[in-house]
Motif scaffolding. Structure first.
Motif, PDB file in Angstrom:
ATOM      1  N   LEU A   7     -18.216   5.323   2.153  1.00 22.36           N
ATOM      2  CA  LEU A   7     -17.419   6.479   2.578  1.00 22.36           C
ATOM      3  C   LEU A   7     -16.429   6.892   1.493  1.00 22.36           C
ATOM      4  N   VAL A   8     -15.651   5.930   0.992  1.00 27.98           N
ATOM      5  CA  VAL A   8     -14.643   6.299  -0.020  1.00 27.98           C
ATOM      6  C   VAL A   8     -15.315   6.737  -1.318  1.00 27.98           C
ATOM      7  N   THR A   9     -16.458   6.139  -1.635  1.00 25.67           N
ATOM      8  CA  THR A   9     -17.207   6.553  -2.829  1.00 25.67           C
ATOM      9  C   THR A   9     -17.595   8.023  -2.713  1.00 25.67           C
ATOM     10  N   ASN A  10     -18.115   8.361  -1.555  1.00 25.53           N
ATOM     11  CA  ASN A  10     -18.548   9.728  -1.331  1.00 25.53           C
ATOM     12  C   ASN A  10     -17.375  10.712  -1.397  1.00 25.53           C
ATOM     13  N   LEU A  11     -16.266  10.319  -0.807  1.00 28.01           N
ATOM     14  CA  LEU A  11     -15.102  11.213  -0.785  1.00 28.01           C
ATOM     15  C   LEU A  11     -14.584  11.489  -2.190  1.00 28.01           C
ATOM     16  N   SER A  12     -14.542  10.461  -3.005  1.00 28.62           N
ATOM     17  CA  SER A  12     -14.026  10.644  -4.358  1.00 28.62           C
ATOM     18  C   SER A  12     -14.918  11.583  -5.158  1.00 28.62           C
ATOM     19  N   GLY A  13     -16.234  11.410  -5.020  1.00 24.30           N
ATOM     20  CA  GLY A  13     -17.150  12.306  -5.734  1.00 24.30           C
ATOM     21  C   GLY A  13     -16.992  13.751  -5.320  1.00 24.30           C
ATOM     22  N   THR A  14     -16.868  13.983  -4.030  1.00 24.69           N
ATOM     23  CA  THR A  14     -16.742  15.367  -3.555  1.00 24.69           C
ATOM     24  C   THR A  14     -15.402  15.972  -3.977  1.00 24.69           C
ATOM     25  N   ILE A  42     -13.799   5.942  -8.616  1.00 26.98           N
ATOM     26  CA  ILE A  42     -13.583   5.189  -7.381  1.00 26.98           C
ATOM     27  C   ILE A  42     -14.208   3.790  -7.461  1.00 26.98           C
ATOM     28  N   THR A  43     -15.018   3.583  -8.464  1.00 28.80           N
ATOM     29  CA  THR A  43     -15.805   2.349  -8.544  1.00 28.80           C
ATOM     30  C   THR A  43     -14.938   1.093  -8.652  1.00 28.80           C
ATOM     31  N   ALA A  44     -13.801   1.198  -9.323  1.00 26.82           N
ATOM     32  CA  ALA A  44     -12.969   0.002  -9.518  1.00 26.82           C
ATOM     33  C   ALA A  44     -12.215  -0.397  -8.260  1.00 26.82           C
ATOM     34  N   SER A  45     -11.952   0.564  -7.387  1.00 20.27           N
ATOM     35  CA  SER A  45     -11.066   0.290  -6.257  1.00 20.27           C
ATOM     36  C   SER A  45     -11.701   0.561  -4.902  1.00 20.27           C
ATOM     37  N   ALA A  46     -13.009   0.775  -4.868  1.00 21.88           N
ATOM     38  CA  ALA A  46     -13.661   1.187  -3.623  1.00 21.88           C
ATOM     39  C   ALA A  46     -13.514   0.155  -2.514  1.00 21.88           C
ATOM     40  N   ASP A  47     -13.244  -1.081  -2.874  1.00 20.89           N
ATOM     41  CA  ASP A  47     -13.130  -2.126  -1.849  1.00 20.89           C
ATOM     42  C   ASP A  47     -11.751  -2.186  -1.207  1.00 20.89           C
ATOM     43  N   VAL A  48     -10.768  -1.499  -1.774  1.00 20.34           N
ATOM     44  CA  VAL A  48      -9.410  -1.655  -1.244  1.00 20.34           C
ATOM     45  C   VAL A  48      -8.727  -0.351  -0.833  1.00 20.34           C
ATOM     46  N   VAL A  49      -9.115   0.781  -1.426  1.00 19.96           N
ATOM     47  CA  VAL A  49      -8.316   1.987  -1.168  1.00 19.96           C
ATOM     48  C   VAL A  49      -8.695   2.651   0.148  1.00 19.96           C
ATOM     49  N   PRO A  58      -9.416   5.991   2.568  1.00 23.28           N
ATOM     50  CA  PRO A  58     -10.163   7.238   2.312  1.00 23.28           C
ATOM     51  C   PRO A  58      -9.304   8.357   1.738  1.00 23.28           C
ATOM     52  N   ILE A  59      -8.072   8.495   2.213  1.00 25.70           N
ATOM     53  CA  ILE A  59      -7.220   9.565   1.703  1.00 25.70           C
ATOM     54  C   ILE A  59      -6.880   9.317   0.230  1.00 25.70           C
ATOM     55  N   SER A  60      -6.739   8.052  -0.133  1.00 20.95           N
ATOM     56  CA  SER A  60      -6.501   7.711  -1.543  1.00 20.95           C
ATOM     57  C   SER A  60      -7.725   8.038  -2.386  1.00 20.95           C
ATOM     58  N   ALA A  61      -8.890   7.832  -1.812  1.00 14.24           N
ATOM     59  CA  ALA A  61     -10.122   8.136  -2.553  1.00 14.24           C
ATOM     60  C   ALA A  61     -10.187   9.614  -2.900  1.00 14.24           C
ATOM     61  N   ILE A  62      -9.714  10.438  -1.988  1.00 19.94           N
ATOM     62  CA  ILE A  62      -9.702  11.881  -2.271  1.00 19.94           C
ATOM     63  C   ILE A  62      -8.740  12.181  -3.419  1.00 19.94           C
ATOM     64  N   ALA A  63      -7.583  11.549  -3.400  1.00 15.27           N
ATOM     65  CA  ALA A  63      -6.607  11.756  -4.485  1.00 15.27           C
ATOM     66  C   ALA A  63      -7.192  11.287  -5.822  1.00 15.27           C
ATOM     67  N   VAL A 103      -6.606   1.333  -9.304  1.00 14.75           N
ATOM     68  CA  VAL A 103      -6.558   0.092  -8.520  1.00 14.75           C
ATOM     69  C   VAL A 103      -5.102  -0.274  -8.242  1.00 14.75           C
ATOM     70  N   ALA A 104      -4.292  -0.219  -9.296  1.00 13.98           N
ATOM     71  CA  ALA A 104      -2.885  -0.582  -9.130  1.00 13.98           C
ATOM     72  C   ALA A 104      -2.096   0.506  -8.413  1.00 13.98           C
ATOM     73  N   LEU A 105      -2.469   1.748  -8.653  1.00 10.24           N
ATOM     74  CA  LEU A 105      -1.682   2.851  -8.099  1.00 10.24           C
ATOM     75  C   LEU A 105      -1.957   3.096  -6.616  1.00 10.24           C
ATOM     76  N   PHE A 106      -3.167   2.797  -6.167  1.00  6.83           N
ATOM     77  CA  PHE A 106      -3.548   3.170  -4.804  1.00  6.83           C
ATOM     78  C   PHE A 106      -3.872   1.990  -3.896  1.00  6.83           C
ATOM     79  N   ALA A 107      -3.872   0.789  -4.417  1.00 10.20           N
ATOM     80  CA  ALA A 107      -4.140  -0.358  -3.541  1.00 10.20           C
ATOM     81  C   ALA A 107      -3.023  -0.456  -2.502  1.00 10.20           C
ATOM     82  N   PRO A 108      -3.356  -0.639  -1.216  1.00 12.52           N
ATOM     83  CA  PRO A 108      -2.315  -0.759  -0.194  1.00 12.52           C
ATOM     84  C   PRO A 108      -1.403  -1.960  -0.461  1.00 12.52           C
TER      85      PRO A 108
END
Lengths: 480, 81
Positions: free
Chosen positions: A295-302, A336-343, A345-350, A392-397
């Protein structure tokens, strides 16, 4: 079997022999019943145990199946890269571009199988591994949820991706044999050794790389896969030089129009699909995280496609918007590839929105520097790789950072260190590699072949200056 | 035939030479004119005699005599040659 009840026995008055027989029958019945019950209880317990084992095997089997399927999806990205590149290259170069994608996969398969995997995941130290050469003694069963061969196939698909990124930059003017040699060395040394520093513990927890020990995190390879490919490409295009006619002598850029943008879009969609396996498979298990990561992968691409498109529409010629947008989308997927496991969905869009803009700006910068990155691999995989790694550092919860035991600033420092180490390692080795190839066998095809197209199996036509026109004395005079 | 007498033996180069291509076993190495002129004279002599050099102007091969004259007039070099 007829069962005689005690009442029937007690009620029998047909002789003592018959009574004795009935007692024996009664006892036998009790014994048999007891044995049946005991066997039944034992069987049930044993069956439960088998069931538990079967469940565990099923779960492990599903994980293994998913990672194998994901490896297939990542392998399919080779076809995506091929279609993407053929569509952007000039038509007379299409066969050679396609063949190069096939060749770099072959080079990666052999080099990574024989040596690369061992250097990356074999037992050793935090810098290099030194067993599992040619997968000798690779364990079928390991601590993680997938088997050794499955793990190898997945990692091989990753190595192939890193290597094929380079071909996109060097197309239309690089010698076929030279490119094949570069691909082999990428699979042998450049990719696996840096991979060891970041992912060494994925296969064996005791083989932790020194960068991961310092806290550097790259879930599925924004740096390990994509930046390694991009920096190798950067060195390659700097040494090989631009395609003939790409820049005027005064530095004016003359972009070559794509030959088939529909083919490029088709390739992009295959790549996008492959990315679901690229990131989703990196969990090495088929659990609830997989769909979330997809899901987050897809969001970042779009999101990247959107921002890249708006930026390109506002700043570029209309003829350039289409191809720019495609690259922008891929940059979002890289990022999104480096952080897809932690961010979230809204972060993925950013992350995607920023990636799309960065892609466009990096492409513009390369043009100004007269660097002919033929199909835009460096903005996609280089800029996207850097941004994704920082993200990864900027958007990890915060709770994830707490789990890692690091502050956001500490994590950012670790990410910057990893990016710099990757750049220095790859650029240093790639420079030596390309220079060695240039000085020994040459890097470029003949100008004629470059202008009319490349058939790698034809003899390279040389239109050399005809020295027979001149006597030696006249030649020396002209040269002095 | 009279017109032919006025034609130069080698055509002059209208566009500048932008690339020197050196044939290698698996391809070419390209260099700009200044880099070519900076090579040692003997090295350049041997490369031309071995027919491994192409002088290019916008991708078009230029014959050796006008190419060398143009390079002598326009491209830099070094003091060692």
């Amino acid at each position: 079997m007829a069962i005689t009840t005690p009442r029937e026995v007690i009620g029998s008055h047909e002789g003592s022999d018959r009574a004795s027989a009935n007692r024996i029958l009664q006892l036998s019945t009790l014994v048999v019943t007891a044995i049946v019950v005991a066997l039944s209880m034992w069987t049930t317990r044993s069956g439960g145990s088998e069931l538990l084992t079967s469940d565990a095997n099923s779960i492990r089997g599903i994980d293994d199946l998913w990672v194998t399927v994901a490896a297939g999806m990542v392998f399919l990205m080779q076809a995506g890269f091929m279609a993407f590149e053929v569509g952007l290259a000039r038509p007379h170069h299409a066969p050679a571009v396609a063949l190069k994608n096939l060749v770099d996969w072959t080079a990666a398969s052999l080099a990574f199988f024989v040596v690369g995997f061992a250097l990356m995941f074999g037992g050793g130290n935090s810098i290099i591994g030194w067993d599992l050469f040619a997968l000798q003694d690779i364990p079928i069963s390991i601590d993680s949820s997938v088997s050794g061969p499955t793990f190898f196939i997945f990692q091989l698909a990753f190595a192939g991706t890193a290597i094929t990124i380079v071909s996109g930059s060097l197309v239309e003017r690089t010698s076929f044999l030279s490119y094949a040699i570069v691909s082999v060395f990428m699979g042998l040394i450049i990719y696996p050794i840096f991979g060891r520093w970041v992912w060494g513990s994925l296969f064996d927890a005791d083989s932790q790389g020194w960068l991961e020990a310092l806290g550097f995190r790259d879930f599925a390879g924004s740096t390990v896969v994509h930046s390694v490919g991009a920096w190798t490409a950067l060195v390659g295009v700097s040494i090989v030089g631009p395609r003939l006619g790409r820049f005027d002598l005064d530095g004016t850029s003359r972009p070559f129009p794509p030959s088939n943008l529909a083919m490029t879009v088709f390739g992009t969609l295959i790549l996008w699909f492959g990315w679901w396996g690229f990131n989703g498979g990196s969990v090495f298990a088929f659990d609830g995280n997989v769909s979330r990561i997809i899901l987050v992968t897809n969001l970042s691409g779009t999101a990247a496609l959107l921002s890249s498109g708006v930026h390109a529409y506002a700043t570029k010629r209309s003829s350039q918007v289409f191809s720019t947008v495609i690259g922008g989308a891929l940059t979002g997927l890289v990022a999104i590839t480096a952080s897809a496991d932690v961010v979230e969905p809204i972060s993925a869009i950013a992350i995607g929105l920023v990636a799309g803009i960065l892609h466009n700006l990096t492409g513009d910068l390369l043009e100004k520097l007269l660097i002919d990155d033929a199909l835009g691999a460096i903005p996609v995989h280089g800029a996207g790789g850097i941004w994704g790694t920082l993200a990864v550092a900027l958007f990890a919860p915060s709770d994830i950072l707490e789990l890692w035991g690091r502050s956001r600033l500490d994590q950012l420092a670790a990410q910057v260190l990893g990016i710099l180490v990757c750049f220095v390692w790859v650029v240093g080795l790639a420079y030596l590699l390309f220079k060695a190839v240039e000085r020994t066998i040459g890097l470029r095809v003949s100008p004629t072949r470059e202008l009319v197209g490349m058939d790698v199996f034809e003899e390279d036509p040389i239109h050399a200056a005809d020295a027979d026109e001149l006597a030696d004395d006249e030649l020396r005079e002209l040269l002095s | 035939m009279a017109a032919a007498e006025f034609e130069p033996a080698q055509p002059e180069i209208s566009a500048p030479i932008d690339t020197i291509a050196i044939k290698m076993p698996a391809g070419y190495n390209m260099m700009p004119p200044d880099e070519w002129q900076a090579l040692h004279e003997e090295q350049r002599f041997n490369l031309i005699k071995a027919k491994r050099v192409a002088f290019l102007s916008a991708g078009v091969s230029i014959p050796v005599r006008p190419a060398l004259r143009w390079l002598a007039d326009h491209a830099g070099g070094n003091d060692e040659k």
